[in-house]
Design an enzyme around this catalytic site. Structure first.
Site, mmCIF file in Angstrom:
data_model
loop_
_atom_site.group_PDB
_atom_site.id
_atom_site.type_symbol
_atom_site.label_atom_id
_atom_site.label_comp_id
_atom_site.label_asym_id
_atom_site.label_seq_id
_atom_site.Cartn_x
_atom_site.Cartn_y
_atom_site.Cartn_z
ATOM 1 N N CYS A 2 0.844 -1.339 -0.008
ATOM 2 C CA CYS A 2 0.014 -0.131 -0.073
ATOM 3 C C CYS A 2 0.794 1.324 0.026
ATOM 4 O O CYS A 2 2.050 1.254 0.487
ATOM 5 C CB CYS A 2 -1.024 -0.043 1.205
ATOM 6 N N ARG A 27 6.055 -0.891 -6.274
ATOM 7 C CA ARG A 27 6.004 -1.622 -5.017
ATOM 8 C C ARG A 27 4.772 -2.738 -4.891
ATOM 9 O O ARG A 27 4.733 -3.469 -4.168
ATOM 10 C CB ARG A 27 5.687 -0.727 -4.029
ATOM 11 N N TRP A 75 -2.734 -2.622 -1.480
ATOM 12 C CA TRP A 75 -2.388 -4.252 -1.860
ATOM 13 C C TRP A 75 -3.101 -4.995 -0.689
ATOM 14 O O TRP A 75 -3.097 -4.918 0.446
ATOM 15 C CB TRP A 75 -0.919 -4.515 -1.416
ATOM 16 N N ASN A 101 -2.369 2.866 5.267
ATOM 17 C CA ASN A 101 -1.552 1.668 5.152
ATOM 18 C C ASN A 101 -1.387 0.998 6.414
ATOM 19 O O ASN A 101 -1.496 1.735 7.537
ATOM 20 C CB ASN A 101 -0.042 2.183 4.842
ATOM 21 N N GLY A 102 -1.269 -0.207 6.446
ATOM 22 C CA GLY A 102 -1.017 -0.821 7.747
ATOM 23 C C GLY A 102 -2.183 -1.846 7.793
ATOM 24 O O GLY A 102 -3.122 -2.160 7.004
ATOM 25 N N GLU A 482 17.715 -19.562 -2.217
ATOM 26 C CA GLU A 482 17.327 -18.346 -2.894
ATOM 27 C C GLU A 482 17.017 -18.742 -4.514
ATOM 28 O O GLU A 482 15.908 -17.890 -4.935
ATOM 29 C CB GLU A 482 18.494 -17.225 -2.906
ATOM 30 N N LYS A 486 13.320 -17.648 -6.161
ATOM 31 C CA LYS A 486 13.305 -16.893 -7.242
ATOM 32 C C LYS A 486 12.279 -17.685 -8.313
ATOM 33 O O LYS A 486 11.539 -16.979 -8.766
ATOM 34 C CB LYS A 486 14.756 -16.884 -7.910
ATOM 35 N N GLU A 489 8.619 -17.542 -7.093
ATOM 36 C CA GLU A 489 8.013 -16.289 -7.188
ATOM 37 C C GLU A 489 7.629 -15.678 -8.484
ATOM 38 O O GLU A 489 6.836 -15.073 -8.918
ATOM 39 C CB GLU A 489 8.589 -15.171 -6.245
ATOM 40 N N HIS A 505 17.948 -37.567 4.052
ATOM 41 C CA HIS A 505 17.244 -37.546 5.180
ATOM 42 C C HIS A 505 15.542 -37.266 5.088
ATOM 43 O O HIS A 505 14.833 -36.936 5.898
ATOM 44 C CB HIS A 505 17.664 -36.277 6.299
ATOM 45 N N LYS A 604 6.201 -5.381 -3.444
ATOM 46 C CA LYS A 604 7.757 -5.058 -3.311
ATOM 47 C C LYS A 604 8.239 -4.692 -1.720
ATOM 48 O O LYS A 604 9.250 -5.255 -1.414
ATOM 49 C CB LYS A 604 8.146 -3.725 -4.375
#
Ligand code: F6R
Length: 609
Positions: A2, A27, A75, A101-102, A482, A486, A489, A505, A604
Site C-alpha cells: 500500500c 511496489r 495491496w 496503510n498497515g 534463494e 526466485k 515467485e 534425510h 515489493k
C-alpha cells in the site's frame, strides 16, 4: 504494498497525487483511489481495481484544479482487490475520507461496537472502521481534531493514515504508528504527504518524518504537529534529504527484472566503490566508523531479515564466522520478534533490507530498542525506516530496485557482507585474496551474463516441469534456497531448496524423472561430498542441471545440463551462482508469459507483519 500520497497547495492536487502514486507503482498494488475537495468544498472519491492510469479519465477536468487531495494504492490484506475495498473509505455521509496503510488489529471489535451503534459497513476492509469511528466521536466530542485523536487512540496495530473532511476542506490530517509517513515542505505554501519520501523528491527535499503517535494537521501555510498520546503540540523537525531520486529507465530491456539482473556487475562495483583498496589490504566502511570502537567489543551477531535478504544473511553467517571469528546466527524477522532469547549488550542486531521498510524487520529493530545493543543495517533504500532506526550501517548503493523479485539487491547485499566480514577480520585467512577477488568480480559477473543465451536454452528445456529441487553445500546452500525462491515467485513453479547433505534425510523420496534438481556444485573442499549427493539423485532418475566451476571435468558425466561459472573463490561463488539462478527463473517465467516484474499476490515493500 500500500502507498499513500497527499497534497495541499496551489498546484493541481489530483495531478500531484496521481504522479506520486505512479512513483509508488513498482511496489505492487491491486487497486487505486483518490479523494479530493472540489472548488466548492465538496468531497469526491474516484477508485477502482487496477492501475493508476485508469483513474485519470475518471476525474472531472474541472476538478483537476482541486487543491487538496489524498490518494492510495492498495495491496489487499482484508477483502479481495475490488472497487469497494479500494481506498479511500468514507463515513455514511461522505464527509470523512480516509486512506490507510498497515493493519488495524482490533478492527473487528471496533466494527461490532459501531454496528451496535447503527453504523453500516460496505467493505471487507479493516480500514473502513476509521472514518466511522471518527464520525462516531464527532457526534460526542467538540472538534474534528478531538474526534480524530480519540479514534486514533482506539486503534491497535499499525497505521499510516491521511484524512480529509468536508468540515475543514482546507486541511489534511495525517498520523502514523509503525508504518512510515513523511511530510514534504514545498516552496510556496504547499505540503506533500507520502508513505515513501522518494515519491515526492521531485517536488521537495525538505521533509518532516512523522514519528509514532504523531498527528499532523496540514493547511497550505502551516504544519501543526501534536503527540496523540499526551495531546500536546510538538515542534516539527524538518530535515533536508541529501539524496537524489535516481532516474529509473528501462532502456532496451523488456522489463525491470531482466534489467536488474544485468545490473549485477554495476551493483558489485557500486557496493565496493571507495570502500576497498586491494593493493593496500584496506576495507573502509564509513557507515560503521562511528561504532568502530563498540564493534571491537562484540561477541555475537544476530542477523535478522526476510526473504531474499534473509538468504543473503545466511551467506553472511559463513563469511563473518570464517573471517572475523564472531559467532553469527541468522533469524527470520517474522519469527525473531516472538523469541525470548537472552540478548546481551555485546550482541549486535544486524538487519538486512533492500527496501528498508519491511514491517517484520522494523519490528525486530524495535524489539531490541531498549536492550542496549548495537543495531546495524545493510540497506539499499536511502533514508528508509531501517536506515533511520539503526545506529549505523552500510548502504548497498545498488540503485532503486523496481521489480518485485529481488535480484541485484541480493548481489549487493552479499558483496556488502563480504566487506563487513573483512572489516571485522584481523586480516588473517584469505583476507587479501578475497579483497583482490572483489575487484575482479564485476568482470566475472559479466561473463556469467554473457552466457544468458545458453542459460535460456536450458531453462526452456525445463519450463514444463512442475517441481524443482535446488541443492548446495556451505556457501552454496543459501544460494540453493534463494534459487528456489526466485523460481517460485516469478514462474509460479513449485521449488524447494535443500542443503545437499539433507537430501537422504527425507527429500530424496521425492526424486524421480519428473523432479529435476538444480545443483550448485562449484569447486570447494566439500565438492566431493556434494558429488556423492548428486550421484544419489542421478541413481533415482532425477534430471540434473549443474552449476560447476569452469574446467571441472568430474561433473560432466553426471550433468544432464551444465552451466560453468568463471573460476572464483568459494566466498564469492554465491554472487556468480545467484546470477545463473536468477536468469534460469527469469527465462522460465518469460516462456510462461507471466507478469515478471509484478508476480501475482506479491508486493515489493512488505509493510505489514
Ligand atoms: C524476493 C523478495 C523478498 C524480499 C523480502 C525482504 O525476491 O524480494 O523475499 O527479499 O520481502 O524485503 P527487504 O529486503 O526489502 O526487507
Amino acid at each position: 504494498m500500500c502507498g499513500i500520497i497527499g497534497y495541499i497547495g496551489n498546484k493541481s492536487a489530483c495531478d500531484v497525487v496521481l504522479n506520486g502514486l505512479r512513483a509508488l507503482e513498482y511496489r505492487g498494488y491491486d487497486s487505486v483511489g483518490i479523494a479530493y475537495m472540489d472548488n466548492h468544498g465538496a468531497s469526491k472519491v474516484v477508485k477502482q481495481a487496477g492501475r493508476v492510469e485508469g483513474i485519470y479519465p475518471l476525474i472531472n477536468k474541472a476538478n483537476l484544479q482541486s487543491h487538496v487531495a489524498i490518494g492510495h494504492t492498495r495491496w489487499a490484506t482484508h477483502g479481495s482487490p475490488n472497487i469497494i475495498n479500494a481506498h479511500p473509505h468514507i463515513n455514511g455521509d461522505g464527509s470523512i475520507l480516509v486512506v490507510h496503510n498497515g493493519i488495524i488489529e482490533n478492527y473487528l471489535e471496533i466494527k461490532q461496537e459501531l454496528t451496535k451503534n447503527g453504523y453500516t459497513f460496505i467493505s471487507q476492509t479493516d480500514t473502513e472502521v476509521i472514518p466511522h469511528l471518527i464520525d462516531y466521536y464527532s457526534k460526542h466530542l467538540g472538534t474534528f481534531e478531538d474526534a480524530l485523536t480519540a479514534a486514533l487512540n482506539d486503534l491497535k496495530g499499525a497505521y499510516a493514515v491521511a484524512v480529509i473532511t468536508t468540515k475543514e476542506p482546507d486541511k489534511i490530517y495525517a498520523a502514523k504508528l509503525s508504518s512510515p509517513l513523511v511530510i514534504g515542505v514545498g516552496k510556496h505554501n504547499e505540503y506533500f504527504l507520502a508513505s515513501d519520501p522518494n515519491a515526492i523528491l521531485e517536488h521537495t527535499k525538505k521533509v518532516v518524518f512523522l514519528e509514532d503517535y504523531d498527528l499532523a494537521i496540514i493547511s497550505r501555510d502551516k504544519l501543526f504537529l501534536k503527540d496523540l498520546h499526551k495531546n500536546i503540540p510538538k515542534h516539527p523537525k524538518a530535515e533536508l534529504l541529501d539524496y537524489d531520486r535516481d532516474k529509473v529507465v528501462l532502456g532496451d530491456f523488456p522489463n525491470f527484472t531482466l534489467k536488474e539482473i544485468f545490473e549485477a556487475p554495476v551493483a558489485i562495483k557500486a557496493a565496493t566503490l571507495g570502500r576497498i583498496q586491494a593493493d593496500k589490504g584496506i576495507v573502509k566502511l564509513g557507515g560503521l566508523e562511528i561504532v568502530a570502537t563498540q564493534l571491537k567489543l562484540i561477541d555475537r551477531i544476530v542477523i535478522v531479515a526476510c526473504g531474499t535478504s534473509y538468504y543473503a544473511g545466511l551467506v553472511g553467517e559463513y563469511l563473518i564466522e570464517e573471517f572475523a571469528s564472531i559467532p553469527v546466527e541468522v533469524q527470520l524477522a517474522s519469527e525473531f520478534k516472538y523469541r525470548k532469547e537472552p540478548f546481551s549488550r555485546s550482541s549486535v542486531l544486524l538487519t538486512i533490507s533492500q527496501s528498508g521498510e519491511t514491517a517484520d524487520t522494523i519490528a525486530a529493530l524495535n524489539k531490541v530498542k531498549d536492550y542496549g545493543c548495537l543495531r546495524l543495517g545493510i540497506v539499499n533504500a536511502t533514508g528508509s525506516s531501517v536506515a533511520r532506526l539503526t545506529d549505523a550501517g552500510v548502504y548497498c548503493h545498488a540503485g532503486p530496485e523496481q521489480a518485485v523479485a529481488s535480484t541485484k539487491a541480493f548481489i549487493s547485499q552479499v558483496t556488502v557482507l563480504i566487506l563487513i566480514a573483512l572489516y571485522l577480520s584481523d586480516g588473517t585467512n584469505s583476507y587479501r585474496k578475497l579483497l583482490k577477488e572483489l575487484e575482479l568480480l564485476p568482470g566475472k559477473a559479466q561473463k556469467v551474463l554473457d552466457q544468458a543465451d545458453k542459460i535460456k536454452s536450458i531453462a526452456l528445456k525445463y519450463k514444463n516441469y512442475k517441481d524443482f529441487m535446488y541443492v548446495g553445500r556451505k556457501y552454496c546452500y543459501p544460494c540453493a534456497l534463494e534459487g528456489a525462491l526466485k523460481l517460485k515467485e516469478i514462474s509460479y513453479i513449485h521449488a524447494e531448496g535443500y542443503a545437499a547433505g539433507e537430501m537422504k534425510h527425507g527429500p530424496l523420496a521425492l526424486i524421480d524423472k519428473d523432479f529435476p534438481t538444480l545443483a550448485l556444485a562449484t569447486d570447494s573442499p566439500e565438492l566431493d561430498k556434494t558429488i556423492s549427493n548428486l550421484e544419489e539423485i542421478k541413481a533415482r532418475g532425477g534430471p540434473l542441471v549443474i552449476i560447476a566451476s569452469e574446467g571441472n571435468k568430474k561433473i560432466t558425466k553426471l550433468a544432464d545440463d551444465l552451466i560453468y561459472l568463471p573460476e572464483t573463490m568459494e566466498q564469492t561463488q554465491p554472487i556468480l551462482s545467484a546470477i545463473v539462478l536468477q536468469l534460469f527463473a527469469y527465462f522460465i517465467a518469460e516462456a510462461k508469459q507471466v507478469d515478471i516484474d509484478r508476480p501475482r499476490n506479491l508486493a515489493k515493500s512488505v509493510t505489514v507483519e
